[in-house]
Design an enzyme around this catalytic site. Structure first.
Site, PDB file in Angstrom:
ATOM      1  N   ASP A  18      18.792-113.096 -26.300  1.00 55.03           N
ATOM      2  CA  ASP A  18      17.772-112.436 -25.468  1.00 55.03           C
ATOM      3  C   ASP A  18      17.683-110.948 -25.777  1.00 55.03           C
ATOM      4  OD1 ASP A  18      15.822-112.178 -23.565  1.00 55.03           O
ATOM      5  OD2 ASP A  18      17.186-112.233 -21.850  1.00 55.03           O
ATOM      6  N   ASN A  66       8.700-120.618 -22.964  1.00 56.78           N
ATOM      7  CA  ASN A  66       8.166-119.659 -23.939  1.00 56.78           C
ATOM      8  C   ASN A  66       6.759-120.021 -24.428  1.00 56.78           C
ATOM      9  OD1 ASN A  66      11.385-118.924 -25.533  1.00 56.78           O
ATOM     10  ND2 ASN A  66      10.341-117.850 -23.879  1.00 56.78           N
ATOM     11  N   TRP A  67       6.348-121.281 -24.244  1.00 58.51           N
ATOM     12  CA  TRP A  67       4.976-121.663 -24.640  1.00 58.51           C
ATOM     13  C   TRP A  67       3.941-120.844 -23.888  1.00 58.51           C
ATOM     14  CZ3 TRP A  67       4.611-123.898 -29.044  1.00 58.51           C
ATOM     15  CH2 TRP A  67       5.536-124.884 -29.442  1.00 58.51           C
TER      16      TRP A  67
HETATM   17  C1  FPP Z   1      14.331-113.576 -26.442  1.00 65.50           C
HETATM   18  O1  FPP Z   1      13.877-112.255 -26.524  1.00 65.50           O
HETATM   19  C2  FPP Z   1      14.158-114.280 -27.687  1.00 65.50           C
HETATM   20  C3  FPP Z   1      13.251-115.275 -27.900  1.00 65.50           C
HETATM   21  C4  FPP Z   1      12.302-115.743 -26.865  1.00 65.50           C
HETATM   22  C5  FPP Z   1      13.134-115.931 -29.190  1.00 65.50           C
HETATM   23  C6  FPP Z   1      14.374-115.966 -30.050  1.00 65.50           C
HETATM   24  C7  FPP Z   1      13.917-115.948 -31.437  1.00 65.50           C
HETATM   25  C8  FPP Z   1      14.546-115.342 -32.483  1.00 65.50           C
HETATM   26  C9  FPP Z   1      15.857-114.708 -32.339  1.00 65.50           C
HETATM   27  C10 FPP Z   1      13.932-115.267 -33.846  1.00 65.50           C
HETATM   28  C11 FPP Z   1      13.497-116.525 -34.471  1.00 65.50           C
HETATM   29  C12 FPP Z   1      14.483-117.610 -34.430  1.00 65.50           C
HETATM   30  C13 FPP Z   1      15.097-118.149 -35.509  1.00 65.50           C
HETATM   31  C14 FPP Z   1      16.050-119.273 -35.340  1.00 65.50           C
HETATM   32  C15 FPP Z   1      14.881-117.627 -36.858  1.00 65.50           C
HETATM   33  P1  FPP Z   1      12.723-111.801 -25.527  1.00 65.50           P
HETATM   34  O2  FPP Z   1      11.468-111.747 -26.286  1.00 65.50           O
HETATM   35  O3  FPP Z   1      12.741-112.671 -24.324  1.00 65.50           O
HETATM   36  O4  FPP Z   1      13.230-110.366 -25.162  1.00 65.50           O
HETATM   37  P2  FPP Z   1      12.861-109.553 -23.853  1.00 65.50           P
HETATM   38  O5  FPP Z   1      13.510-110.284 -22.721  1.00 65.50           O
HETATM   39  O6  FPP Z   1      13.479-108.224 -24.112  1.00 65.50           O
HETATM   40  O7  FPP Z   1      11.378-109.517 -23.773  1.00 65.50           O
END
Ligand code: FPP
Length: 247
Positions: A18, A66-67
């Protein structure tokens, strides 16, 4: 060098990655840039896990919730995922990593499904480490799909209510091929499970860190493993019972 005890590594480590968005916002960058850096962190931690000797690594890469993010962000994540699968296949094969995916995979774009199927198939013989990507995954979805399949088996006449024990139930979950996680790491300072493994986390040790996922280094990863090694897991027993059982 680190001082990890090989025999006391968590056999199954799960991570809620996260903080990509906040990492980017702090730098006045687009959120997608945060995910791009997050993917670099994935490469780093997968490599470190393999070197250290973790048997099962599960990454929560995309949740069923997340969708609902903006279309552009979802598309960018799907593209990063595809790119990751394509660029890492060779290294996975060389390092005997077996790739698996769990979740409502049918919702993923066709190109991602195809790339996943190909990597899963080609790495199926890997015995060095299992890397599982939780994609379009929700803990409640997982439990519900298990209940639905159990009910339809019951209706077909070959499953009785009293046969539904923990072990059998686990075999209906998407995680059926994995042991329960021993350690869960969540980055970015949020202290919640966010509908990740619900059933599976019953006795899992949890490590929360304020570090944002793109900043999560190999050094801090080792710190998290050291912290795990210093804990006593009691599974509901007393400390004395656990120590006697150990000896
Ligand atoms: C959370 O950060 C992360 C995600 C929703 C996606 C995780 C994806 C990756 C690490 C990259 C792609 C994956 C692979 C396996 C190559 P957030 O966007 O929720 O962060 P925030 O809470 O600060 O907004």
């Amino acid at each position: 060098m680190h001082h990890l005890i090989k025999e006391k590594l968590p056999p199954h480590l799960a991570i809620i990655m996260d903080g990509n968005g906040r990492w980017a916002e702090k730098r006045s960058l687009d959120r997608v840039e945060g995910h791009r850096q997050g993917a670099e962190s994935v490469r780093r931690i997968v490599r470190a896990s393999r070197e250290i000797g973790i048997s099962h690594l599960t990454l929560f890469a995309f949740s069923s919730e997340n969708w609902s993010r903006p279309r552009l962000e979802v598309d960018a994540l799907m593209l990063l995922l595809r790119n990751y699968l394509e660029t890492e296949l060779q290294e996975m094969l060389e390092n005997h990593i077996r790739l698996m995916a769990i979740g409502d995979l049918a919702r993923l774009p066709q190109e991602v499904q195809t790339a996943l199927q190909e990597s899963v198939k080609k790495t199926a013989q890997g015995r060095g480490m299992t890397l599982t990507l939780a994609l379009s995954y929700g803990g409640r979805d997982d439990i519900l799909q298990a209940v639905r399949r159990i009910m339809s088996h019951g209706r077909d006449g070959n499953l009785k209510p009293e046969e539904i024990q923990e072990e059998l139930f686990s075999k209906y979950l998407w995680s059926r091929d994995l042991p329960d996680p021993d350690l869960l790491i969540r980055t970015s300072g949020e202290m919640r499970i966010s509908n990740f493994f619900l059933w599976q986390l019953a006795y899992t040790e949890i490590y929360f860190t304020p570090t944002l996922w793109p900043d999560f280094t190999r050094e801090e990863f080792i710190q998290a493993l050291l912290s795990y090694q210093n804990r006593e897991r009691r599974f509901g027993l007393t400390s004395e019972q656990v120590r006697v059982g150990d000896g």
